[in-house]
Design a protein around this motif. Sequence first.
Motif, PDB file in Angstrom:
ATOM      1  N   SER A 109       0.828  -1.207   0.000  1.00  0.00           N
ATOM      2  CA  SER A 109       0.000   0.000   0.000  1.00  0.00           C
ATOM      3  C   SER A 109       0.860   1.254   0.000  1.00  0.00           C
ATOM      4  O   SER A 109       0.536   2.245  -0.666  1.00  0.00           O
ATOM      5  CB  SER A 109      -0.925   0.007   1.220  1.00  0.00           C
ATOM      6  OG  SER A 109      -1.806  -1.095   1.174  1.00  0.00           O
ATOM      7  N   PHE A 165      -6.597   7.631   0.355  1.00  0.00           N
ATOM      8  CA  PHE A 165      -7.921   8.055   0.803  1.00  0.00           C
ATOM      9  C   PHE A 165      -7.800   8.875   2.078  1.00  0.00           C
ATOM     10  O   PHE A 165      -8.441   9.898   2.238  1.00  0.00           O
ATOM     11  CB  PHE A 165      -8.823   6.841   1.033  1.00  0.00           C
ATOM     12  CG  PHE A 165     -10.106   7.183   1.735  1.00  0.00           C
ATOM     13  CD1 PHE A 165     -11.095   7.881   1.068  1.00  0.00           C
ATOM     14  CD2 PHE A 165     -10.317   6.829   3.047  1.00  0.00           C
ATOM     15  CE1 PHE A 165     -12.287   8.223   1.706  1.00  0.00           C
ATOM     16  CE2 PHE A 165     -11.498   7.152   3.692  1.00  0.00           C
ATOM     17  CZ  PHE A 165     -12.476   7.847   3.020  1.00  0.00           C
ATOM     18  N   CYS A 220      -2.079   3.725  -0.233  1.00  0.00           N
ATOM     19  CA  CYS A 220      -3.156   3.499  -1.200  1.00  0.00           C
ATOM     20  C   CYS A 220      -3.487   2.020  -1.073  1.00  0.00           C
ATOM     21  O   CYS A 220      -2.825   1.170  -1.683  1.00  0.00           O
ATOM     22  CB  CYS A 220      -2.716   3.818  -2.631  1.00  0.00           C
ATOM     23  SG  CYS A 220      -2.564   5.555  -2.993  1.00  0.00           S
ATOM     24  N   ILE A 235      -5.649   0.130  -2.164  1.00  0.00           N
ATOM     25  CA  ILE A 235      -6.042  -0.666  -3.327  1.00  0.00           C
ATOM     26  C   ILE A 235      -4.848  -1.487  -3.821  1.00  0.00           C
ATOM     27  O   ILE A 235      -5.008  -2.590  -4.330  1.00  0.00           O
ATOM     28  CB  ILE A 235      -6.651   0.203  -4.447  1.00  0.00           C
ATOM     29  CG1 ILE A 235      -7.288  -0.704  -5.510  1.00  0.00           C
ATOM     30  CG2 ILE A 235      -5.623   1.143  -5.040  1.00  0.00           C
ATOM     31  CD1 ILE A 235      -8.119   0.025  -6.542  1.00  0.00           C
ATOM     32  N   PHE A 279      -4.677  -4.536  -1.536  1.00  0.00           N
ATOM     33  CA  PHE A 279      -5.673  -5.510  -1.983  1.00  0.00           C
ATOM     34  C   PHE A 279      -5.288  -6.110  -3.336  1.00  0.00           C
ATOM     35  O   PHE A 279      -5.522  -7.289  -3.587  1.00  0.00           O
ATOM     36  CB  PHE A 279      -7.065  -4.881  -2.051  1.00  0.00           C
ATOM     37  CG  PHE A 279      -7.690  -4.680  -0.713  1.00  0.00           C
ATOM     38  CD1 PHE A 279      -8.045  -5.763   0.081  1.00  0.00           C
ATOM     39  CD2 PHE A 279      -7.923  -3.401  -0.221  1.00  0.00           C
ATOM     40  CE1 PHE A 279      -8.615  -5.593   1.331  1.00  0.00           C
ATOM     41  CE2 PHE A 279      -8.497  -3.212   1.022  1.00  0.00           C
ATOM     42  CZ  PHE A 279      -8.838  -4.301   1.801  1.00  0.00           C
ATOM     43  N   MET A 328     -10.530  -4.029 -10.770  1.00  0.00           N
ATOM     44  CA  MET A 328     -10.441  -3.477  -9.412  1.00  0.00           C
ATOM     45  C   MET A 328     -10.615  -1.960  -9.427  1.00  0.00           C
ATOM     46  O   MET A 328     -11.276  -1.394  -8.556  1.00  0.00           O
ATOM     47  CB  MET A 328      -9.089  -3.819  -8.771  1.00  0.00           C
ATOM     48  CG  MET A 328      -8.978  -5.227  -8.270  1.00  0.00           C
ATOM     49  SD  MET A 328      -7.408  -5.515  -7.430  1.00  0.00           S
ATOM     50  CE  MET A 328      -7.609  -4.479  -5.989  1.00  0.00           C
ATOM     51  N   GLU A 329     -10.012  -1.306 -10.413  1.00  0.00           N
ATOM     52  CA  GLU A 329     -10.133   0.144 -10.523  1.00  0.00           C
ATOM     53  C   GLU A 329     -11.591   0.541 -10.785  1.00  0.00           C
ATOM     54  O   GLU A 329     -12.101   1.498 -10.198  1.00  0.00           O
ATOM     55  CB  GLU A 329      -9.219   0.635 -11.647  1.00  0.00           C
ATOM     56  CG  GLU A 329      -8.941   2.099 -11.619  1.00  0.00           C
ATOM     57  CD  GLU A 329      -7.813   2.485 -12.539  1.00  0.00           C
ATOM     58  OE1 GLU A 329      -7.041   3.371 -12.145  1.00  0.00           O
ATOM     59  OE2 GLU A 329      -7.701   1.934 -13.658  1.00  0.00           O
ATOM     60  N   VAL A 386     -14.372  -1.238 -10.033  1.00  0.00           N
ATOM     61  CA  VAL A 386     -15.176  -1.523  -8.838  1.00  0.00           C
ATOM     62  C   VAL A 386     -14.904  -0.479  -7.752  1.00  0.00           C
ATOM     63  O   VAL A 386     -15.833   0.017  -7.109  1.00  0.00           O
ATOM     64  CB  VAL A 386     -14.901  -2.956  -8.322  1.00  0.00           C
ATOM     65  CG1 VAL A 386     -15.494  -3.176  -6.939  1.00  0.00           C
ATOM     66  CG2 VAL A 386     -15.436  -3.982  -9.309  1.00  0.00           C
ATOM     67  N   THR A 387     -13.637  -0.133  -7.549  1.00  0.00           N
ATOM     68  CA  THR A 387     -13.287   0.865  -6.541  1.00  0.00           C
ATOM     69  C   THR A 387     -13.932   2.208  -6.860  1.00  0.00           C
ATOM     70  O   THR A 387     -14.479   2.874  -5.976  1.00  0.00           O
ATOM     71  CB  THR A 387     -11.757   1.021  -6.437  1.00  0.00           C
ATOM     72  OG1 THR A 387     -11.192  -0.255  -6.083  1.00  0.00           O
ATOM     73  CG2 THR A 387     -11.372   2.060  -5.404  1.00  0.00           C
ATOM     74  N   MET A 437     -17.608   2.074  -6.041  1.00  0.00           N
ATOM     75  CA  MET A 437     -17.816   2.118  -4.591  1.00  0.00           C
ATOM     76  C   MET A 437     -17.641   3.540  -4.073  1.00  0.00           C
ATOM     77  O   MET A 437     -18.429   4.009  -3.244  1.00  0.00           O
ATOM     78  CB  MET A 437     -16.847   1.165  -3.883  1.00  0.00           C
ATOM     79  CG  MET A 437     -17.195  -0.293  -4.058  1.00  0.00           C
ATOM     80  SD  MET A 437     -15.964  -1.472  -3.438  1.00  0.00           S
ATOM     81  CE  MET A 437     -15.473  -0.812  -1.892  1.00  0.00           C
ATOM     82  N   MET A 438     -16.627   4.235  -4.563  1.00  0.00           N
ATOM     83  CA  MET A 438     -16.384   5.612  -4.131  1.00  0.00           C
ATOM     84  C   MET A 438     -17.520   6.534  -4.582  1.00  0.00           C
ATOM     85  O   MET A 438     -17.932   7.427  -3.828  1.00  0.00           O
ATOM     86  CB  MET A 438     -15.041   6.101  -4.658  1.00  0.00           C
ATOM     87  CG  MET A 438     -13.866   5.372  -4.035  1.00  0.00           C
ATOM     88  SD  MET A 438     -12.295   5.850  -4.762  1.00  0.00           S
ATOM     89  CE  MET A 438     -11.965   7.304  -3.786  1.00  0.00           C
ATOM     90  N   PHE A 454     -14.963  10.012  -7.399  1.00  0.00           N
ATOM     91  CA  PHE A 454     -13.805   9.156  -7.203  1.00  0.00           C
ATOM     92  C   PHE A 454     -12.558  10.020  -7.313  1.00  0.00           C
ATOM     93  O   PHE A 454     -12.626  11.154  -7.748  1.00  0.00           O
ATOM     94  CB  PHE A 454     -13.787   7.956  -8.167  1.00  0.00           C
ATOM     95  CG  PHE A 454     -13.953   8.328  -9.620  1.00  0.00           C
ATOM     96  CD1 PHE A 454     -15.199   8.576 -10.164  1.00  0.00           C
ATOM     97  CD2 PHE A 454     -12.842   8.441 -10.444  1.00  0.00           C
ATOM     98  CE1 PHE A 454     -15.342   8.932 -11.491  1.00  0.00           C
ATOM     99  CE2 PHE A 454     -12.979   8.781 -11.772  1.00  0.00           C
ATOM    100  CZ  PHE A 454     -14.240   9.028 -12.295  1.00  0.00           C
TER     101      PHE A 454
END
Length: 185
Positions: free
Chosen positions: A14, A38, A44, A46, A49, A79-80, A82-83, A86-87, A94
């Motif tokens: 991260s 964030f 970071c 993400i 993860f 992933m980008e 989906v993230t 979500m944001m 985002f």
Amino acid sequence: MSIYHRINCFFLFSFLGYLLECAVLSYENKRPVFNRGFGHGPFCIIYGFGSVGATMLLSPFIDSPVRLYFASMVMATFMELVTAYMMIKLFGSFWWDYSRKPFNYKGIICLESSIAWGFLGIFYFRFLNGFVNQAAGMIPDNFQRITGMFFLIFYATDFVYTMRMQLRADCEEDESSLVGRLKVY
């Protein structure tokens, strides 16, 4: 490998992701960029993860660089996406914008970044994963737990604080937008 070793690796990835984001954005904006996570800490998550996901999902492809490249590209782009969604759901926006890049989708993903994610996946398996595991392994066993717990508590505290600040800012914004619409009799 203990759970604390894995937590320390997660936060090292991260942190490296934070450094990567700052370097890329500093280059693109031609001025230093330091706030890419964030929260307020230099993470970071993400990328943490992403490292977990890459290890779990992409390991079968490590013997084939071409398959690994495309699998990394697809996984990271997903992933980008989906993230970002979500944001958007949580905050209404985002933290990045690819709208000026060619072949982008709603400014959320773009071909240029997807291509880079493929190369990062190869770099991850050829060098980075071993380096981070070795670096985390340099933490003495009796400190693995302390550092892992410190990172978890630090990030959780930072996350909750940032969420509260973001929600408070959203509420103040909503209230200020109502002022002009209120009818006073």
